[in-house]
Write a protein that holds these residues in place. Structure first.
Motif, PDB file in Angstrom:
ATOM      1  N   GLN A   1       1.134  -1.047   0.263  1.00 20.15           N
ATOM      2  CA  GLN A   1       0.097   0.135   0.194  1.00 20.15           C
ATOM      3  C   GLN A   1       0.761   0.821   0.110  1.00 20.15           C
ATOM      4  O   GLN A   1       0.430   2.004  -0.470  1.00 20.15           O
ATOM      5  CB  GLN A   1      -1.423  -0.186   1.250  1.00 20.15           C
ATOM      6  N   TRP A   2       1.821   1.201   1.040  1.00 18.24           N
ATOM      7  CA  TRP A   2       2.748   2.898   0.736  1.00 18.24           C
ATOM      8  C   TRP A   2       3.437   2.638  -0.008  1.00 18.24           C
ATOM      9  O   TRP A   2       3.894   3.794  -0.786  1.00 18.24           O
ATOM     10  CB  TRP A   2       4.160   1.833   2.106  1.00 18.24           C
ATOM     11  N   LEU A   3       4.310   1.544  -1.246  1.00 18.24           N
ATOM     12  CA  LEU A   3       4.914   1.960  -2.273  1.00 18.24           C
ATOM     13  C   LEU A   3       3.397   2.526  -2.922  1.00 18.24           C
ATOM     14  O   LEU A   3       3.726   2.977  -4.048  1.00 18.24           O
ATOM     15  CB  LEU A   3       5.145   0.016  -2.878  1.00 18.24           C
ATOM     16  N   ILE A   4       2.125   1.585  -3.305  1.00 16.45           N
ATOM     17  CA  ILE A   4       1.166   1.791  -4.850  1.00 16.45           C
ATOM     18  C   ILE A   4       0.966   3.432  -4.315  1.00 16.45           C
ATOM     19  O   ILE A   4       0.597   4.134  -5.491  1.00 16.45           O
ATOM     20  CB  ILE A   4       0.619   0.789  -4.753  1.00 16.45           C
ATOM     21  N   GLU A   5       0.371   3.586  -3.091  1.00 19.87           N
ATOM     22  CA  GLU A   5       0.198   5.267  -2.868  1.00 19.87           C
ATOM     23  C   GLU A   5       0.902   6.517  -2.924  1.00 19.87           C
ATOM     24  O   GLU A   5       0.515   7.618  -3.946  1.00 19.87           O
ATOM     25  CB  GLU A   5       0.412   4.936  -1.131  1.00 19.87           C
TER      26      GLU A   5
ATOM     27  N   LEU B   1       3.964   5.995  -5.757  1.00 19.22           N
ATOM     28  CA  LEU B   1       4.128   5.701  -6.650  1.00 19.22           C
ATOM     29  C   LEU B   1       2.783   5.777  -7.675  1.00 19.22           C
ATOM     30  O   LEU B   1       3.338   5.526  -8.815  1.00 19.22           O
ATOM     31  CB  LEU B   1       4.971   4.335  -6.944  1.00 19.22           C
ATOM     32  N   GLY B   2       1.663   5.493  -7.173  1.00 24.54           N
ATOM     33  CA  GLY B   2       1.145   5.798  -8.313  1.00 24.54           C
ATOM     34  C   GLY B   2       0.433   4.682  -9.303  1.00 24.54           C
ATOM     35  O   GLY B   2      -0.734   5.133 -10.445  1.00 24.54           O
ATOM     36  N   ASP B   3       0.930   3.198  -8.907  1.00 21.54           N
ATOM     37  CA  ASP B   3       0.604   2.453  -9.884  1.00 21.54           C
ATOM     38  C   ASP B   3       0.972   1.077  -9.439  1.00 21.54           C
ATOM     39  O   ASP B   3       1.673   0.897  -8.885  1.00 21.54           O
ATOM     40  CB  ASP B   3       1.776   2.795 -10.950  1.00 21.54           C
ATOM     41  N   GLU B   4      -0.075   0.339  -9.540  1.00 23.11           N
ATOM     42  CA  GLU B   4       0.207  -0.937  -8.924  1.00 23.11           C
ATOM     43  C   GLU B   4       1.558  -1.879  -9.561  1.00 23.11           C
ATOM     44  O   GLU B   4       1.575  -2.565  -8.881  1.00 23.11           O
ATOM     45  CB  GLU B   4      -0.950  -1.627  -9.336  1.00 23.11           C
TER      46      GLU B   4
END
Ligand code: F6P
Length: 547
Positions: free
Chosen positions: A228-232, A234-237
């Motif tokens: 979640q931390w990463l996706i939030e 970097l804005g990309d799954e």
């Protein structure tokens, strides 16, 4: 097929009885007298192996004690048990598994079979994959989702999937890539994850999710937080594919989590969690110190494996240390043992050994399903010297508990600052001397202390310790040191006749926590069916959480 070497109940063994009688005869002997009457005592009780020196002369033992303990080892078929482990027999009978952490550090041309398959080539394949991955990352050639090179590594794991990698990284920090950052997250408390990541740039961060089962609650919770931390940020799954790798035995669960199994480093069910540092679980350590140093550490493990397999019992470091632990736990009724490394870089070594020792030998039923009528593992604890000296050593010197200690020191400093090393080592030797020989009332009074004050300053001594010395804390020495303690645990398990490779005792807590977690978060009031205390605690938490 499970294979265990059946042994009689320990306390009925003839040598056990002989040891009880012997204990009654020697329990009051003092180290002062034992040293005074035997000028050869220090060399007599000093052994060397795999680059380590063990002086165990400051123990409450005589030559006869050791002879009886070695006889006990023979009677308990220690050598046969050891050979069965190295051979790959399913000696972990309660889980029906082989126990082959030794295969993780075996040379490439060794042949060790599990169910007719030589596992050594598999081990080396994974090691080679780890090495080329580590080389890529360390050279700045692993590129993240936004095109920036990976410079931060966060290991997410718990127990054996955390303590070893973190301990070894800290121990070998001077050998690590100083232009990278390494963090270790274990606790399910969100504070652990937050602290580990608050200053990291996600574009440069790789998560190594380490879990043998890939089902452990804490690790899965932290891995989801990381996702979640990463996706939030970097804005990309799709970023997950380039910022996550997994270390596990469970490819299916890894895939279900969303990590491509091409980015997975495997190991096997014959590697116990607390024995897994030399497997792919050591990936984050390898990323830090590089493949060459990691392989040197494996060579150190292998040195100790060879020593344990081949040295006669009387010269065998893990055998001697294991037997001494039994001697103190069962005859002196010692409840705790300290490990005191005089090396700042070994700060987490006692924590690592706590899992190794207590998860392995904290058992009260033997392999024949009998409730034991003797003590098993002592509680193990410790801190690096000299910090502990200004904390709990008072109790070691003058308290009412007998606490045998393992001192660990290195002849050469790891830090470039050589001068403080003399002081560090002086403290190390002084502590072992003080504990063993103390200070008598006459000596205190002779030093000018008044008769009224003297009793407070008497140190009765006779407090046992082992002294372990090596040249330098380098990767090879670290490997040998860890393997020494692994095999010491094995020796205790064999003498006690317990299974040191399962951990059923941690299961109940996991099951109960799962149930309570759903009760804490339920939106409508759950029907609490626990005891009155647990019900009230849950209710109190719910009142705060849902207000
Ligand atoms: O609960 C204890 C334990 O099973 C340890 O033995 C193990 O090291 C730890 O949990 C982590 O397990 P895993 O690597 O499967 O996440």
């Amino acid at each position: 097929m499970t294979e265990a070497i059946a042994v009689a109940p320990l306390t009925t063994a003839p040598t056990w009885r002989a040891l009880s009688d012997h204990y009654a005869a020697v329990k009051d002997a003092t180290l002062r007298d034992l040293f005074a009457t035997d000028p050869e005592r220090a060399p007599r009780f000093t052994v060397e192996g795999a680059g380590l020196v063990l002086d165990y002369s400051k123990n409450r033992i005589t030559a006869e004690t050791m002879a009886l303990l070695f006889q006990l080892a023979e009677e308990r078929q220690l050598a046969a048990c050891r050979d069965a482990m190295f051979r790959g027999d399913r000696i972990n009978t309660t889980e029906n598994r082989a126990v082959l952490h030794s295969a993780l550090r075996a040379p490439a041309d060794a042949v060790i079979e599990v169910d007719g398959r030589n596992v050594v080539p598999d081990v080396h394949d994974v090691l080679d994959r780890m090495a080329s991955f580590a080389d890529r990352v360390r050279a700045g050639n692993l590129i993240g989702h936004t095109g920036q090179p990976i410079r931060n590594v966060v290991n997410i794991g718990i127990g054996g999937s955390h303590l070893g990698p973190e301990m070894a990284y800290l121990a070998l920090r001077p050998y690590s890539a100083r232009d990278m950052r390494f963090r270790f997250v274990a606790n399910v408390d969100g504070a652990a994850f937050t602290e580990a990541t608050h200053d990291l740039d996600p574009a440069e961060t790789l998560f190594v999710v380490s879990s043998k089962t890939f089902t452990t609650q804490e690790t899965m919770s932290n891995a989801h937080l990381a996702r979640q931390w990463l996706i939030e940020r970097l804005g990309d799954e799709r970023a997950v594919a380039k910022h996550f790798v997994a270390v596990s035995t469970n490819a299916q669960k890894v895939a279900e989590f969303g990590i491509d199994t091409a980015n997975m480093f495997a190991f096997w069910d014959w590697v116990g969690g607390r024995y897994s540092l030399p497997s792919a679980i050591g990936l984050s350590t390898m990323l830090a110190v590089g493949p060459e140093n990691f392989r040197a550490m494996l060579a150190g493990f292998a040195d100790m494996d060879v020593h344990f397999r081949t040295a006669p019992l009387q010269q065998n470091l893990p055998v001697i240390l294991g037997l001494l632990s039994v001697w103190y736990a069962d005859f002196f009724s010692v409840a705790t043992q300290a490990v005191l490394p005089y090396a700042q870089n070994l700060a987490r070594f006692p924590a690592y050994l706590q899992q190794l020792q207590m998860e392995s030998c904290g058992k009260s039923v033997d392999l024949e399903r009998r409730r034991v009528d003797f003590a098993t593992s002592a509680v193990l604890w410790g801190e690096p010297g000299t910090d502990g000296q200004h904390s709990f050593y008072q109790l070691l010197h003058q308290g009412t508990h007998l606490v045998p200690a393992d001192f660990i020191g290195f002849l050469q400093p790891l830090s470039p600052l050589a001068a403080p090393h003399d002081l560090l080592m002086a403290n190390l030797f002084a502590q072992a001397e003080g504990l063993a020989f103390g200070r008598t009332l006459a000596e205190v009074e002779a030093s000018g202390v008044s008769a009224a004050d003297a009793p407070f300053r008497v140190m009765e001594g006779n407090r046992p310790s082992n002294m372990l010395l090596a040249d330098r804390l380098d990767p090879r020495t670290l490997g040998a040191l860890i393997a020494l303690y692994e095999h010491r645990v094995f020796v205790q398990g064999a003498i006690w006749g317990i299974g040191p490779f399962d951990q059923w005792g941690v299961e109940l807590g996991k099951v109960l926590a799962g149930k309570i977690a759903s009760e804490l978060t339920a939106t409508s009031a759950p029907d609490l069916q626990h005891d009155a205390s647990t019900n009230a605690l849950i209710q109190r938490y719910r009142n705060a959480r849902h207000q």
